[in-house]
Design an enzyme around this catalytic site. Structure first.
Site, mmCIF file in Angstrom:
data_model
loop_
_atom_site.group_PDB
_atom_site.id
_atom_site.type_symbol
_atom_site.label_atom_id
_atom_site.label_comp_id
_atom_site.label_asym_id
_atom_site.label_seq_id
_atom_site.Cartn_x
_atom_site.Cartn_y
_atom_site.Cartn_z
ATOM 1 N N CYS A 82 0.490 -1.132 -0.278
ATOM 2 C CA CYS A 82 -0.401 -0.045 0.180
ATOM 3 C C CYS A 82 1.366 1.273 0.080
ATOM 4 O O CYS A 82 1.965 1.542 0.534
ATOM 5 C CB CYS A 82 -0.819 -0.411 1.135
ATOM 6 S SG CYS A 82 -1.786 1.348 1.192
ATOM 7 N N CYS A 88 -0.968 5.737 6.530
ATOM 8 C CA CYS A 88 -2.916 5.397 7.395
ATOM 9 C C CYS A 88 -2.543 4.987 8.673
ATOM 10 O O CYS A 88 -1.490 4.347 9.308
ATOM 11 C CB CYS A 88 -2.405 4.356 6.138
ATOM 12 S SG CYS A 88 -4.781 3.858 7.062
ATOM 13 N N CYS A 91 -3.454 -1.298 8.846
ATOM 14 C CA CYS A 91 -2.528 -2.575 8.726
ATOM 15 C C CYS A 91 -1.581 -2.179 8.182
ATOM 16 O O CYS A 91 0.130 -2.268 8.147
ATOM 17 C CB CYS A 91 -2.686 -2.428 6.965
ATOM 18 S SG CYS A 91 -4.310 -2.561 6.096
ATOM 19 N N CYS A 184 -7.403 2.008 -1.323
ATOM 20 C CA CYS A 184 -7.153 0.672 -0.555
ATOM 21 C C CYS A 184 -7.148 -0.937 -0.128
ATOM 22 O O CYS A 184 -8.007 -1.128 -1.567
ATOM 23 C CB CYS A 184 -8.330 0.931 0.543
ATOM 24 S SG CYS A 184 -8.192 0.619 2.049
ATOM 25 N N TYR A 336 -23.157 -11.993 24.831
ATOM 26 C CA TYR A 336 -22.395 -10.451 24.256
ATOM 27 C C TYR A 336 -22.892 -10.580 23.209
ATOM 28 O O TYR A 336 -22.077 -11.046 21.708
ATOM 29 C CB TYR A 336 -20.944 -10.523 24.408
ATOM 30 C CG TYR A 336 -20.966 -10.335 25.550
ATOM 31 C CD1 TYR A 336 -20.853 -8.922 26.121
ATOM 32 C CD2 TYR A 336 -21.050 -10.773 26.670
ATOM 33 C CE1 TYR A 336 -20.352 -8.366 27.501
ATOM 34 C CE2 TYR A 336 -20.257 -10.363 27.445
ATOM 35 C CZ TYR A 336 -19.789 -9.465 28.070
ATOM 36 O OH TYR A 336 -19.830 -8.803 29.793
ATOM 37 N N GLU A 357 -27.176 -9.079 25.034
ATOM 38 C CA GLU A 357 -26.260 -8.126 24.038
ATOM 39 C C GLU A 357 -26.935 -6.615 24.352
ATOM 40 O O GLU A 357 -28.419 -6.734 24.172
ATOM 41 C CB GLU A 357 -26.707 -8.041 22.419
ATOM 42 C CG GLU A 357 -26.497 -7.140 22.080
ATOM 43 C CD GLU A 357 -25.355 -6.974 21.266
ATOM 44 O OE1 GLU A 357 -24.035 -7.559 20.843
ATOM 45 O OE2 GLU A 357 -25.072 -5.162 22.086
ATOM 46 N N ASP A 406 -18.618 -13.350 23.993
ATOM 47 C CA ASP A 406 -17.781 -12.947 23.375
ATOM 48 C C ASP A 406 -17.919 -11.267 24.070
ATOM 49 O O ASP A 406 -18.385 -10.852 22.426
ATOM 50 C CB ASP A 406 -18.826 -12.769 21.903
ATOM 51 C CG ASP A 406 -17.868 -12.635 21.189
ATOM 52 O OD1 ASP A 406 -16.688 -12.270 21.164
ATOM 53 O OD2 ASP A 406 -17.860 -12.609 19.353
ATOM 54 N N CYS A 433 -11.300 -10.881 21.705
ATOM 55 C CA CYS A 433 -10.710 -9.997 20.664
ATOM 56 C C CYS A 433 -9.366 -9.319 21.237
ATOM 57 O O CYS A 433 -9.200 -8.970 20.577
ATOM 58 C CB CYS A 433 -11.486 -8.988 19.749
ATOM 59 S SG CYS A 433 -12.543 -7.945 20.360
HETATM 60 N N1 SAH Z 1 -21.121 -12.410 19.037
HETATM 61 C C1 SAH Z 1 -21.049 -11.200 18.387
HETATM 62 C C2 SAH Z 1 -20.586 -10.056 18.547
HETATM 63 C C3 SAH Z 1 -19.288 -9.856 19.502
HETATM 64 S S1 SAH Z 1 -18.926 -8.229 19.810
HETATM 65 C C4 SAH Z 1 -20.775 -11.598 16.630
HETATM 66 O O1 SAH Z 1 -19.981 -12.806 16.610
HETATM 67 O O2 SAH Z 1 -21.354 -10.771 16.151
HETATM 68 C C5 SAH Z 1 -19.143 -7.904 21.560
HETATM 69 C C6 SAH Z 1 -20.922 -7.010 21.191
HETATM 70 O O3 SAH Z 1 -20.961 -6.751 22.898
HETATM 71 C C7 SAH Z 1 -20.899 -5.969 20.493
HETATM 72 O O4 SAH Z 1 -22.110 -7.141 19.947
HETATM 73 C C8 SAH Z 1 -21.916 -5.224 22.097
HETATM 74 O O5 SAH Z 1 -22.505 -4.228 21.771
HETATM 75 C C9 SAH Z 1 -21.808 -6.177 22.841
HETATM 76 N N2 SAH Z 1 -21.702 -5.112 24.417
HETATM 77 C C10 SAH Z 1 -20.852 -4.374 24.406
HETATM 78 N N3 SAH Z 1 -20.436 -4.311 25.430
HETATM 79 C C11 SAH Z 1 -22.031 -4.624 26.336
HETATM 80 C C12 SAH Z 1 -22.225 -4.767 27.939
HETATM 81 N N4 SAH Z 1 -22.250 -4.146 28.529
HETATM 82 N N5 SAH Z 1 -23.574 -5.561 27.827
HETATM 83 C C13 SAH Z 1 -24.143 -6.333 26.593
HETATM 84 N N6 SAH Z 1 -23.509 -6.136 25.702
HETATM 85 C C14 SAH Z 1 -22.685 -5.924 25.588
#
Ligand code: SAH
Length: 475
Positions: A82, A88, A91, A184, A336, A357, A406, A433
């Site tokens: 790039c 930037c 990446c 990009c 989540y 969520e 998650d 993540c």
């Molecule tokens: N498992 C999903 C998204 C994971 S990302 C997928 O694979 O698509 C993490 C998620 O946690 C997001 O959607 C975010 O809105 C949510 N989140 C963040 N803080 C939170 C909280 N305090 N209580 C509930 N959900 C939350």
């Protein structure tokens, strides 16, 4: 090897010469060691380079610095593809061979689990790399600005830029400066063509670009989503409301790119440019695109969250499902859950899946998608996890046999971990993540659970980001 250390009396900056870069560190940095053993974090070198380092102000126990002369370039290096590499903010690892990126991502996850979590680890399954190392994103967001960032070369060239309109990315830590992007490498065609065509049409037709400092102008942001089946969503965000110019531009986009299946816009004249509290207006086509995974269809509208690397999201979800080893009679919680994608992905292997969520729109999408997919054993709830996920909630919805979690980068709230420990489900699958917060959370559970599997997944080649999935089984 000779080491020299020069210290300027005033500023206390150091120069270390002939130092080998030995490792990577968090946030895309690399690591070298000063002759006295102190760590130096570098912003522009690759492990294996031998460099002279200019340090910035000394921190407590380490330095931050920059390589100012390269004596030897590492064989882990590769040529960045790039033109904007180094300017930037994205990446940052483009100058490292992909297999080396994977090695360092794997290493970071393992180190975090061991050093932060002090965890006993099973044999580690090798990281799942991505076949596509460029053009892997299904969603990009670009910003318009009338105060384009000029690169060092552009400034040195002495050229006068009459028009400073730009469409591209924010320069790191410069909220009002936009790096103009011509190509990009993160999203497939026609992404670059759409952005560049809009930009030149707007300049030609006097459709003004946003001025972030004084808050005026028409064009604000551009979002492009391309689904795996080729559907394209374009959302143009305007700051000022100017019907004539807006329609001129929207008609141009519709005519020039008939392949766009969802063309929408937003008029947002508030201080920040998030569209989540704004009305999204349909100009042409449908208000959503469809993403598909193993026959499940997910309707994605302008505000929906969906994992940005679709093929690796599939790998991540398969690993999650494999780790959960469901037989069909389990109550599963998907904490989540976002738009409920993991919940729906595992639903056919479970008795019931409960998704929780905090974003109401995401839960609305989750319910619609589950209905469209004719999944009848999922239920979704909105709320802050620490408040919703209570004993009462569990009494109402059933004791989970398996918890899939998650969380966002910050990891789980302590109360959420405590609640999981109150329940002590047989299995926990922790998708993360950010392996540093994952390690912290796992440490709180280690007296009750054994880590039986751990698998990193690369969703974002050329960056230092890495996902990690861990299976915990009750001791
Ligand atoms: N498992 C999903 C998204 C994971 S990302 C997928 O694979 O698509 C993490 C998620 O946690 C997001 O959607 C975010 O809105 C949510 N989140 C963040 N803080 C939170 C909280 N305090 N209580 C509930 N959900 C939350």
């Amino acid at each position: 090897m000779n080491y020299f250390c020069h210290m300027s009396r005033k500023k206390k900056f150091h120069l270390f010469e002939n130092i080998e870069v030995i490792d990577t560190a968090a946030k895309g940095k690399s690591v070298a060691k000063a002759p006295d053993g102190r760590v130096i974090f570098l912003s522009n070198a690759v492990p294996g380079d031998i460099v002279d380092i200019q340090t910035g102000r000394k921190r407590k126990s380490y330095f931050e610095g920059k390589a100012i002369k390269f004596h030897k370039l590492s064989d882990k290096r590769t040529q960045p593809v790039c033109d904007y590499f180094g300017v930037c903010g994205g990446c940052k690892w483009q100058n490292m061979k992909y297999e080396e990126q994977l090695t360092y991502k794997q290493k970071e996850v393992t180190n975090n689990l061991i050093r932060i979590g002090h965890l006993d680890l099973p044999e580690i399954t090798p990281i799942a790399g991505c076949d596509k190392t460029y053009f892997y994103r299904n969603k990009m967001e670009f910003s318009f600005s009338d105060s384009r960032w000029l690169t060092d070369e552009e400034i040195k060239s002495g050229k006068e830029y009459e028009n400073k309109d730009a469409c591209g990315f924010h320069i790191p830590r410069m909220w009002d400066k936009i790096l103009d992007i011509d190509k990009c490498h993160l999203q497939e065609d026609p992404s670059n063509d759409i952005r560049n065509s809009i930009k030149s049409f707007a300049i030609k037709n006097d459709i003004s670009f946003f001025n972030p400092r004084n808050q005026y102008g028409l064009l604000r942001t551009l979002m492009i989503r391309i689904s795996s089946n080729g559907e394209i969503m374009v959302v143009v965000q305007f700051f000022e409301d100017h019907k004539e110019k807006r329609e001129l531009l929207m008609n141009f986009i519709a005519d020039k790119f008939p392949q766009i299946t969802s063309l929408q816009y937003v008029i947002n004249n508030k201080g920040n440019d998030t569209i989540y509290d704004q009305e999204v207006i349909l100009f042409k086509g449908k208000n959503h695109i469809i993403e598909e995974m193993e026959g499940l269809k997910f309707k994605i509208n302008a505000k929906s969250f969906y994992q940005t690397n679709s093929s690796q999201a599939y790998e991540l979800y398969k690993i999650t499902r494999d780790f959960a080893q469901l037989k069909g009679n389990e109550i599963v919680y998907d904490l989540y859950t976002g738009t409920g994608t993991i919940a729906q992905f595992v639903a056919k292997n479970a008795k019931k899946v409960i998704g929780v969520e905090s974003v109401p729109e995401a839960i609305a999408d989750a319910k619609i998608n589950a209905k469209n997919n004719q999944i009848k054993n999922t239920e979704f709830f909105v709320g802050d996890m620490a408040k919703v996920f209570t004993q009462e909630f569990i009494n109402q919805n059933g004791i989970p046999d398996v918890i899939i979690t998650d969380p966002p980068r910050d990891g789980m709230h302590k109360k959420v971990v405590e609640q999981i420990l109150n329940i002590l489900p047989k299995k926990i699958v922790y998708v993360s993540c950010n392996s540093a917060t994952q390690a912290r959370d796992l440490a709180l559970m280690k007296d009750y659970y054994t880590i039986t599997k751990t698998q990193a997944v690369d969703m974002f080649p050329q960056t230092f980001h890495v996902e990690n999935v861990v299976l915990l089984e009750k001791c």
